[in-house]
Scaffold this active site. Structure first.
Site, PDB file in Angstrom:
ATOM      1  N   GLY A  25     -13.293  14.069  -1.313  1.00 36.32           N
ATOM      2  CA  GLY A  25     -13.627  13.288  -2.500  1.00 36.32           C
ATOM      3  C   GLY A  25     -14.978  13.617  -3.108  1.00 36.32           C
ATOM      4  CG  ASP A  27     -17.174  13.649  -8.057  1.00 37.28           C
ATOM      5  OD1 ASP A  27     -18.366  13.431  -8.351  1.00 37.28           O
ATOM      6  OD2 ASP A  27     -16.337  12.740  -7.946  1.00 37.28           O
ATOM      7  CE1 TYR A  35     -13.324   8.964  -2.517  1.00 39.45           C
ATOM      8  CE2 TYR A  35     -11.082   9.467  -1.889  1.00 39.45           C
ATOM      9  CZ  TYR A  35     -12.180   9.715  -2.678  1.00 39.45           C
ATOM     10  OH  TYR A  35     -12.130  10.708  -3.624  1.00 39.45           O
ATOM     11  CE  LYS A 219      -8.627  16.021 -11.239  1.00 38.70           C
ATOM     12  NZ  LYS A 219      -8.318  14.653 -11.693  1.00 38.70           N
ATOM     13  CE  LYS A 221     -12.722  15.797  -8.297  1.00 36.32           C
ATOM     14  NZ  LYS A 221     -12.750  14.593  -9.131  1.00 36.32           N
ATOM     15  CG  ASP A 249     -12.709  15.631 -12.598  1.00 35.64           C
ATOM     16  OD1 ASP A 249     -13.620  15.218 -13.342  1.00 35.64           O
ATOM     17  OD2 ASP A 249     -12.107  14.891 -11.802  1.00 35.64           O
ATOM     18  CG  ASN A 251     -15.932  13.855 -11.048  1.00 33.86           C
ATOM     19  OD1 ASN A 251     -15.384  14.931 -10.788  1.00 33.86           O
ATOM     20  ND2 ASN A 251     -15.361  12.692 -10.805  1.00 33.86           N
ATOM     21  CD  GLU A 275      -9.982  14.007 -14.453  1.00 28.90           C
ATOM     22  OE1 GLU A 275      -9.008  14.798 -14.392  1.00 28.90           O
ATOM     23  OE2 GLU A 275     -10.178  13.119 -13.604  1.00 28.90           O
ATOM     24  CD  GLU A 304     -12.244   9.440 -12.277  1.00 29.51           C
ATOM     25  OE1 GLU A 304     -11.525  10.426 -12.484  1.00 29.51           O
ATOM     26  OE2 GLU A 304     -12.934   9.309 -11.260  1.00 29.51           O
ATOM     27  CG  ASP A 327      -8.663   3.700 -11.584  1.00 30.72           C
ATOM     28  OD1 ASP A 327      -9.095   4.673 -10.962  1.00 30.72           O
ATOM     29  OD2 ASP A 327      -8.554   2.570 -11.063  1.00 30.72           O
ATOM     30  CG  HIS A 354      -8.304   8.316 -11.424  1.00 30.08           C
ATOM     31  ND1 HIS A 354      -8.745   7.216 -10.716  1.00 30.08           N
ATOM     32  CD2 HIS A 354      -8.901   9.386 -10.855  1.00 30.08           C
ATOM     33  CE1 HIS A 354      -9.590   7.613  -9.768  1.00 30.08           C
ATOM     34  NE2 HIS A 354      -9.705   8.912  -9.823  1.00 30.08           N
ATOM     35  CB  ALA A 355      -3.653   8.354  -8.367  1.00 24.43           C
ATOM     36  N   GLY A 356      -5.616   8.578  -6.257  1.00 20.71           N
ATOM     37  CA  GLY A 356      -6.384   9.048  -5.112  1.00 20.71           C
ATOM     38  C   GLY A 356      -7.084   7.862  -4.470  1.00 20.71           C
ATOM     39  CD  GLU A 385      -6.473  12.635  -9.643  1.00 23.04           C
ATOM     40  OE1 GLU A 385      -6.758  11.720 -10.436  1.00 23.04           O
ATOM     41  OE2 GLU A 385      -7.333  13.405  -9.155  1.00 23.04           O
TER      42      GLU A 385
END
Lengths: 446, 446
Positions: A25, A27, A35, A219, A221, A249, A251, A275, A304, A327, A354-356, A385
């Protein structure tokens, strides 16, 4: 239908996973996320409970927990169907609390807390009806669906009446689309090949793994270092070929002009979209970037961290995004997200959620299924995603087969976690965290 | 100058005043606010402390307190001048925390908490230099001033270089303007004649009281009921006459078209501006309203709930406001507010700060004084909002004479409260609250 079920209590827990230890995760802006989620349990006077959550990144989960605690008096003691039968009014009361709205309004901590509570209510509703939330939504008449949405501040783009008309248009096609979706699922893309901090070998291995699983859309980063971005994009393109789809992406790491300049450097890799090129609040900045990148065939995606329907409205009105990334836990729960789908449909913008994180895949699939069945009817060039992490903690995890989300059939919103997860990962007293703290491996952002 | 002062601890308190009992501060959206604040004390290894706060409305103050607690590790153990000498970098680190930024970013609870911490740092800085903050700011070279500001996401409107040039232009006029300000102060307007919920007699009494004090500019709350608005505006106009200035404030209660229609109904009362006609996030909506009301001579004012410099940037770029109402506790403290002043100056928009609440008058005066001395040099048609409440809790309260804020001379940011206030009003254990709770008079929003 309108059976009496009273909500008699709200519990909220601070649940964290030490993902920063593996750079999962990572970025350009979130280098060390753990998380996490603020996890809500609605207790009722029946055998049913409702489970809801909002995703967080470690520190600060306790603040969102405080936010839920401040709002729970709006829920405790209420009959569940009194809420569901006039859901828009309830949603407005919850988000317009005379004292709490100053510390929002409708954004940040308070809106994340709103999402956790609202998501739990929808989970409870699905369970009471014996339906997964996507089916609960898809079985509603246009009028019922629209009765859950607060249209305040968005009637300049879509009114209640227009929404009902849009939903009526495809009502006869619902059964066929549902059947099709149950057979084939909804396309997914993977973000997992390209977190910052992964080694080259790991990236190559992951590209192959997801190709083997049937993924066609990947995708990566970007945004920390241009040369490194080029090298990783090249590597990913070598692995996935040019017939597959690549997105990048950033961020939010760039200013407006910087985003344009950087992306022109990356255009040789033919990314479908960039993104979050800049601040999630910069509608006009995104519009400028989108306009500048349009001749290079690069679209803009964001959402997101878009705070609420009013921000989405302007992004959509202003052609500031071409892919709308709702999101499931950021804005105020399903009720508000439905209004974003309606605006996107009206203005012909593609929604690619958006997901994850924690539980975002589990939840958002329901909304995209509903969109397909009731509103949009077209999956072309659209994906949800997918990140293959933290699913093992959910009783009914997402089921992705051949790079497609398969609709779940269990009642509710797929938000219930295992008791053992809740026990072991509760922060800071769960055993996962007690051990890390003892070992001094607890992440400190400074 | 660069003496070593280490910050060794951060305390944060939940301080509330039961203002909802008298309807003080009632408007169309905030019917029952208990004016409150999250109050920060920075302890150092010297005899100096720093005091900072952010305004809140009662419930939810505890959430902002949790926000400050989550950030305080960024401050504790730091040398104060290491922060001040590279203040922009520090500010960016604080607002970009890899785990915390997800639950903002730069908005809502987390940005209010940022403001409280940052305000306390500026108070400490002023005390260490023996200067009120307005003087600390006004004595800085353009380069020093600009070194406190994070320009990320706003360089498309103002760059560091342009900011330095703007500040250099009027450097030679600073001494004269300071002298003038100390002699005459800065004009204030009053909001106190027109809270919703006040009786007619009370409104008339208050109009006369503030006329007698020399006020020429009056603001009235509108938006709950059109007939009642007309009646109150008529009454206020009868009291203050037509040579004085009237503004109206809807506190976000309308949609875009509704705002236009309602204000056309009120145009006979010749309001200078309509404040917060709709959602504070709706830049394009405000622009539409401003364009529609322009032929009727009514301007648009907003800002007290504008989330951050990126939102202000767009409001300013898009001609969505004609009066920019910065708030000293809403966006991330002085550093960020300075950037809004610079953008407003560049785009020729008047800044008329929001104040009232708890400590907002005490703080924001410093910024408007600096703007006058260093950047703007013109008070014509500009005022600082003034509400005569909660000043008695501050050791150095605002000094408004003949409807003008007189610059304070005490070092710091005027944010230190009396010990007795902190003790009696701490929620929920202070004696003010214990008594109300015992009597069952504790406000419940449901």
């Amino acid at each position: 239908m309108a059976r009496q079920v009273k909500i008699i209590g709200v519990q909220v827990k601070d649940i964290r996973f030490p993902t920063s230890l593996q750079h999962d995760g990572s970025d350009a802006m979130h280098t060390n996320p753990d998380y996490s989620c603020a996890y809500v349990i609605l207790n009722t006077d029946s055998e049913h409970k409702g489970y809801g959550l909002t995703f967080t990144c470690g520190n600060g989960t306790e603040i969102v927990v405080a936010g839920v605690n401040a709002m729970k008096n709006w829920v405790v003691g209420k009959q569940a169907y009194d809420i569901f039968n006039d859901f828009a009014s309830f949603w407005r009361k919850l988000t317009s609390d005379s004292q709490l709205r100053w510390i929002g309004p409708e954004k940040g901590v308070m809106h994340l807390a709103t999402a956790a509570l609202i998501n739990a209510l929808w989970d409870l509703w699905g369970r009471l009806e014996g339906k997964p939330v996507w089916k609960l939504l898809s079985d509603m008449t246009p009028e019922q669906l629209v009765s859950t949405i607060d249209f305040r501040y968005i009637t300049d783009v879509v009114t209640e009446k227009e929404a009902i008309e849009m939903l009526r248009k495809d009502q006869s096609k619902r059964a066929q689309r549902e059947k099709e979706l149950l057979a084939n699922g909804y396309p997914a893309y993977t973000t997992q090949v390209g977190w910052l901090g992964y080694s080259d070998a790991k990236i190559k291995m992951l590209c192959q793994k997801y190709l083997d699983q049937g993924f066609t859309t990947f995708k990566v980063k970007v945004g920390q270092n241009l040369e490194n971005d080029k090298q990783r994009c090249r590597m990913v393109r070598e692995c996935i070929g040019w017939e597959n789809t690549l997105m990048v992406d950033a961020n939010q790491v760039w200013g407006v002009q910087e985003a344009i300049d950087w992306m022109i450097e990356l255009k040789e890799f033919k990314p479908l979209w960039i993104e979050e090129p800049t601040s999630p609040d910069d509608i006009l900045g995104h519009a400028t970037i989108a306009k500048a990148l349009e001749p290079h065939g690069i679209k803009v995606a964001t959402g997101e961290m878009c705070a609420n329907r009013i921000m989405f409205k302007q992004f959509l009105q202003h052609n500031a995004l071409q892919y709308c990334q709702i999101d499931s836990a950021r804005i105020g729960g399903i009720n508000e997200i439905l209004s974003v789908y309606l605006m996107a449909r009206k203005l012909n913008v593609k929604v690619c959620p958006h997901a994850g994180g924690v539980g975002l895949c589990e939840m958002v699939q329901h909304l995209q299924f509903w969109d397909y069945i009731c509103l949009n009817g077209d999956k072309t060039g659209k994906w949800i995603e997918y990140v293959d992490q933290q699913h093992e903690h959910f009783k009914v995890p997402t089921n992705v087969q051949n790079a497609a989300y398969i609709p779940p059939l269990a009642p509710g919103y797929n938000t219930e976690m295992f008791e053992a997860t809740l026990k072991d990962n509760e922060y800071p007293m769960g055993k996962v965290w007690q051990e890390l703290i003892k070992q001094g491996k607890h992440y400190d952002p400074r």
